[in-house]
Design a protein around this motif. Structure first.
Motif, PDB file in Angstrom:
ATOM      1  N   ALA A   1       0.828  -1.205   0.000  1.00  0.00           N
ATOM      2  CA  ALA A   1       0.000   0.000   0.000  1.00  0.00           C
ATOM      3  C   ALA A   1       0.862   1.254   0.000  1.00  0.00           C
ATOM      4  O   ALA A   1       0.456   2.293  -0.538  1.00  0.00           O
TER       5      ALA A   1
ATOM      6  N   SER B   1       0.261   5.659   4.439  1.00  0.00           N
ATOM      7  CA  SER B   1       0.606   4.337   4.971  1.00  0.00           C
ATOM      8  C   SER B   1       1.378   4.491   6.282  1.00  0.00           C
ATOM      9  O   SER B   1       2.055   5.497   6.508  1.00  0.00           O
TER      10      SER B   1
ATOM     11  N   PRO C   1       3.073   8.652  -0.984  1.00  0.00           N
ATOM     12  CA  PRO C   1       3.498   7.291  -1.335  1.00  0.00           C
ATOM     13  C   PRO C   1       5.022   7.203  -1.442  1.00  0.00           C
ATOM     14  O   PRO C   1       5.694   8.177  -1.795  1.00  0.00           O
TER      15      PRO C   1
ATOM     16  N   GLU D   1      -8.802  10.396  -3.905  1.00  0.00           N
ATOM     17  CA  GLU D   1      -7.459   9.907  -3.603  1.00  0.00           C
ATOM     18  C   GLU D   1      -7.491   8.803  -2.553  1.00  0.00           C
ATOM     19  O   GLU D   1      -6.715   7.854  -2.604  1.00  0.00           O
ATOM     20  N   ARG D   2      -8.402   8.913  -1.582  1.00  0.00           N
ATOM     21  CA  ARG D   2      -8.551   7.907  -0.547  1.00  0.00           C
ATOM     22  C   ARG D   2     -10.012   7.483  -0.453  1.00  0.00           C
ATOM     23  O   ARG D   2     -10.913   8.207  -0.861  1.00  0.00           O
TER      24      ARG D   2
ATOM     25  N   SER E   1       1.511   2.917  -3.398  1.00  0.00           N
ATOM     26  CA  SER E   1       0.383   3.305  -4.242  1.00  0.00           C
ATOM     27  C   SER E   1      -0.512   4.365  -3.635  1.00  0.00           C
ATOM     28  O   SER E   1      -1.298   4.995  -4.344  1.00  0.00           O
ATOM     29  N   SER E   2      -0.416   4.593  -2.317  1.00  0.00           N
ATOM     30  CA  SER E   2      -1.314   5.568  -1.697  1.00  0.00           C
ATOM     31  C   SER E   2      -0.615   6.287  -0.560  1.00  0.00           C
ATOM     32  O   SER E   2       0.296   5.754   0.082  1.00  0.00           O
TER      33      SER E   2
ATOM     34  N   PRO F   1       2.051   7.973  -8.197  1.00  0.00           N
ATOM     35  CA  PRO F   1       1.668   8.375  -6.842  1.00  0.00           C
ATOM     36  C   PRO F   1       2.830   8.891  -5.998  1.00  0.00           C
ATOM     37  O   PRO F   1       2.673   9.829  -5.218  1.00  0.00           O
TER      38      PRO F   1
ATOM     39  N   THR G   1      -9.384   2.554  -7.407  1.00  0.00           N
ATOM     40  CA  THR G   1      -9.321   3.017  -6.027  1.00  0.00           C
ATOM     41  C   THR G   1      -8.379   2.082  -5.282  1.00  0.00           C
ATOM     42  O   THR G   1      -7.728   1.239  -5.900  1.00  0.00           O
ATOM     43  N   ALA G   2      -8.319   2.193  -3.961  1.00  0.00           N
ATOM     44  CA  ALA G   2      -7.394   1.372  -3.190  1.00  0.00           C
ATOM     45  C   ALA G   2      -7.635  -0.118  -3.398  1.00  0.00           C
ATOM     46  O   ALA G   2      -6.696  -0.901  -3.444  1.00  0.00           O
TER      47      ALA G   2
END
Length: 462
Positions: free
Chosen positions: A56, A63, A105, A221-222, A59-60, A404, A177-178
């Motif tokens: 994760a 974390s 990220p 984004e989230r 990519s986002s 990201p 998305t996630a």
């Protein structure tokens, strides 16, 4: 003494012996526990376990890496923490754990080391230093390939390996998305939104406002929120909904979509963006009004007139005004011109935002009326320019996006555009498209067949 008396006396001796053994064991255990506590206190806090999700992390944003320790901890200050290689972060302390939350990220295939100095227990005593390392995995993305035999979404990596995850007769667009993919398909001249898991499994149809056409699909984004503009299929001069903005959730595909509108303005939406890290939406309507709106119903913030939204980095928006590009702070509405580049570098086309305040700009010089090669250039906050990639004048640059982590740039290019033909989709595009990936120091990593890479917030524009 009788035999019964002897047996009773024996039982009493055994009972006393057992009791003495139990007391001895308890005393020993107590001594061990006290000794362990003393050793722990003398050594300072030590790590008992760590928790992280390296997949994760690439990519986002947001974390976390969590240390569990042997003692309840005093508050850890960010100055006590060193992350190598450098990455922005925040720190939180709770009981025996301390968490490092990464603001952005992280880079892929990179070993990060987290070191915390001066770690202290709430009871005082010696401090300690803890250090842990972890390695992030390969970076993956998704791209769309259209063809006469059916359209496919592929999961790709930076080595060029591609695995098909979704196939349909007609895919207009998609977003990730996630944990989900949201795919816009067309069937019998009407749009459908299909939500799947990231591997393409467990498809569910998302409820739409009616029978019509979906455009400008985007994802927050989230979380699970997605949005799109919608137009009724039976739109006519006598009525119907045209280019209205709606939001929905991949977590509840059957829920009724929410209508996002600005009262008193033209409700038709020309362009829009989710504002990262907030519940706000930046909206540009057909009358040229730029507004910051809240889906929860708060009063909109009017930001003047604009002709386009280039990109967002956090709450900083890069806007096209009639008199030129501008940078708007959405938290204060303060505005300043986009730092210019030297005239000999050419005219500015698209602008893609980077987290550090710099931008990637498509700059095209002209020889009279004839365009020369377009250069995608990194421009810092002071206007200093560094070339990243060049696109030949025979090719068309349709879109520039940033990974990201901000490590790579993705260029959607139509090679030999003069000889290419356009497909017959609602979003018509050249039939031959490729996505070229570059590091921001100008090294080409890979060229992927297809477009709409999942790093991009929206589909490419003509």
């Amino acid at each position: 003494m009788s035999s019964d008396g002897r047996r009773a006396q024996c039982r009493r001796r055994l009972a006393r012996g057992f009791s003495l053994r139990v007391v001895a064991v308890v005393i020993v255990l107590g001594v061990v526990a006290v000794a362990a506590g003393v050793v722990t206190t003398l050594q300072g806090p030590r790590v008992t376990s760590v928790q992280s999700d390296a997949t994760a992390a690439v990519s986002s944003a947001g974390s976390r890496f969590i240390f569990e320790t042997t003692q309840s901890l005093q508050e850890v200050d960010a100055a006590q923490v060193t992350v190598t290689p450098a990455a922005s972060f925040s720190v939180d302390t709770s009981g025996r754990s301390v968490g490092i939350r990464f603001t952005d990220p992280l880079w892929d295939e990179t070993t990060y080391t987290i070191r915390i100095d001066g770690l202290a227990g709430v009871g005082g005593g010696p401090t300690s230093t803890i250090e842990e390392s972890f390695t992030t995995p390969k970076l993956h993305a998704f791209v769309l390939q259209r063809s006469e035999g059916g359209d496919k979404i592929y999961r790709v990596d930076l080595a060029g390996d591609a695995t098909p995850v979704i196939e349909a007769d007609h895919i207009e667009d998609f977003r990730s998305t996630a944990g989900h993919l949201v795919v816009s398909t067309l069937e019998d001249d009407a749009s459908h939104l299909v939500v799947t898991r990231a591997d393409g499994s467990h498809p569910q149809e998302l409820t739409l406002p009616g029978t019509g056409i979906v455009t400008n699909l985007q994802s927050a984004e989230r979380g699970n929120t997605i949005g799109y503009t919608y137009t009724d299929a039976d739109l006519s001069a006598s009525g119907g909904r045209e280019s209205l903005l709606f939001t929905g959730s991949t977590a509840d595909p059957t829920a009724k979509p929410a209508d996002i509108a600005v009262s008193g303005a033209d409700p038709r939406v020309e362009d829009w963006r989710f504002v990262p890290g907030t519940d706000s939406i930046l909206m540009l309507t057909f009358d040229g009004a730029l507004s910051l709106v809240s889906p929860s119903g708060g009063a909109p913030v009017e930001l003047g007139n604009a002709i386009g939204i280039d990109d967002l980095a956090g709450t900083t928006a890069f806007i096209e005004r009639v008199d030129g590009p501008a940078v708007v702070d959405l938290t204060t509405a303060d505005e300043k011109p986009l730092p210019p580049t030297p005239a000999d570098l050419g005219q500015t086309g698209s602008v893609a935002a980077l987290a550090d305040g710099s931008t990637l700009r498509a700059l095209t010089p002209f020889d009279g009326m004839t365009p020369r090669a377009t250069t995608v250039t990194r421009v810092d906050a002071d206007g200093a320019a560094t070339p990243v990639a060049e696109v030949a004048p025979t090719d068309a640059l349709l879109q520039t996006c940033v990974s990201p982590s901000g490590r790579y740039a993705a260029l959607v290019v139509a090679p030999d555009i003069v000889t290419d033909t356009y497909d017959g989709y609602l979003l018509p595009l050249p039939t031959k498209l490729e996505t070229r990936i570059y590091t921001l120091d100008g090294t080409q990593v890979v060229a992927l067949r297809g477009f709409d890479i999942s790093w991009c917030r929206k589909a490419p524009a003509l």
